[in-house]
Design a protein around this motif. Structure first.
Motif, PDB file in Angstrom:
ATOM      1  N   ILE A 172       0.833  -1.201   0.000  1.00 36.32           N
ATOM      2  CA  ILE A 172       0.000   0.000   0.000  1.00 36.32           C
ATOM      3  C   ILE A 172       0.867   1.251   0.000  1.00 36.32           C
ATOM      4  O   ILE A 172       0.529   2.260  -0.635  1.00 36.32           O
ATOM      5  N   LYS A 233      -7.320   4.086  -6.492  1.00 39.82           N
ATOM      6  CA  LYS A 233      -6.125   3.245  -6.423  1.00 39.82           C
ATOM      7  C   LYS A 233      -6.227   2.248  -5.272  1.00 39.82           C
ATOM      8  O   LYS A 233      -5.657   1.156  -5.320  1.00 39.82           O
ATOM      9  N   LEU A 234      -6.948   2.671  -4.246  1.00 33.09           N
ATOM     10  CA  LEU A 234      -7.198   1.834  -3.085  1.00 33.09           C
ATOM     11  C   LEU A 234      -8.688   1.844  -2.769  1.00 33.09           C
ATOM     12  O   LEU A 234      -9.387   2.819  -3.067  1.00 33.09           O
ATOM     13  N   ASP A 238      -9.268  -2.388   1.527  1.00 32.32           N
ATOM     14  CA  ASP A 238      -7.851  -2.718   1.407  1.00 32.32           C
ATOM     15  C   ASP A 238      -7.076  -2.347   2.667  1.00 32.32           C
ATOM     16  O   ASP A 238      -6.001  -2.896   2.932  1.00 32.32           O
TER      17      ASP A 238
END
Length: 246
Positions: A172, A233-234, A238
């Motif tokens: 991440i 993107k996340l 997550d």
């Protein structure tokens, strides 16, 4: 968007009225880390070393090599110990700055000492990050710097998201720093002027500069994480993994 000046200006406002605890925390960390450096200073400047250097009117390569080997024989052990101790302190300190970023309430040193309880996750994070940065550095110094920036958010992530594994925090961290590694590098450089002034104050200024830098980078972390979530993107899930790997 990476707004360096905004993060730094906001850090000053966040620290206003709360400097005491972060300055004392920084002082405590520096004192302990200095104690761990004393054996290295002794190995470098013990009496025998001085005598050999004084007697070097004729340079003896073999004697110098023996001295160098003895001095570095415990380098890896001492490096590991310093890495472990600094990782534990980094985790605890970041915990304090994260709390300050979430709330305007004043904190005490108790928050720092409570953060020391996360010592195991701190060690795993520090060692795992160091290992990968070291391996990339074997290729060349530039890849090492790039990866150091890519993995720079790991301590923030494992501190804020208690169920997140260290390996996932690395993944991440690479995602949220994507496109911002250059920004982070420039942000580090932007403190050079303050670093020079702190040095001219015989190092005393560092006890204020370090909290200012840490608070600024915490703000940058929050911004990069939010941007990654906003851009898809996340996903929120997550960050809430129950993965129990390293």
């Amino acid at each position: 968007m990476f707004e360096r000046k905004k993060y730094k200006n906001f850090a000053v406002r966040q620290l206003k009225g709360r400097w005491t605890v972060v300055v004392l925390m920084t002082l405590l960390i520096e004192i302990v880390m200095f104690i761990f450096e004393i054996p290295n200073f002794y190995r470098m400047f013990n009496k025998e070393s001085f005598q050999i250097l004084m007697e070097y009117t004729s340079f003896d390569v073999n004697e110098f090599y023996t001295l160098y080997s003895d001095a570095t024989s415990t380098t890896w052990a001492s490096t590991l110990i310093r890495l472990i101790v600094s990782s534990i302190f980094t985790m605890a300190a970041i915990g304090v700055y994260l709390k300050m970023s979430h709330s305007p309430e004043k904190l005490s040193l108790k928050a720092f000492f409570e953060g020391l309880n996360n010592w195991w996750r701190a060690i795993l994070t520090g060692v795992w990050r160091f290992l990968w940065v070291f391996l990339w550095s074997l290729l060349f110094i530039i890849p090492g710097i790039v990866k150091s920036l890519a993995y720079s958010q790991m301590f923030y992530l494992v501190n804020e998201f208690k169920d997140m594994s260290v390996t996932r925090s690395m993944k991440i961290s690479k995602i949220i720093t994507n496109g911002h590694k250059g920004d982070l590098f420039v942000m580090h450089l932007s403190f050079i002027g303050w670093g020079i002034l702190a040095t001219l104050s015989f190092g005393i200024g560092y006890f204020w500069l370090v909290p200012y830098m840490n608070m600024s980078f915490v703000n940058a972390y929050h911004s990069m994480l939010k941007e990654a979530l906003d851009m898809g993107k996340l996903k929120p899930e997550d960050l809430q993994t129950n993965e129990q790997k390293i």
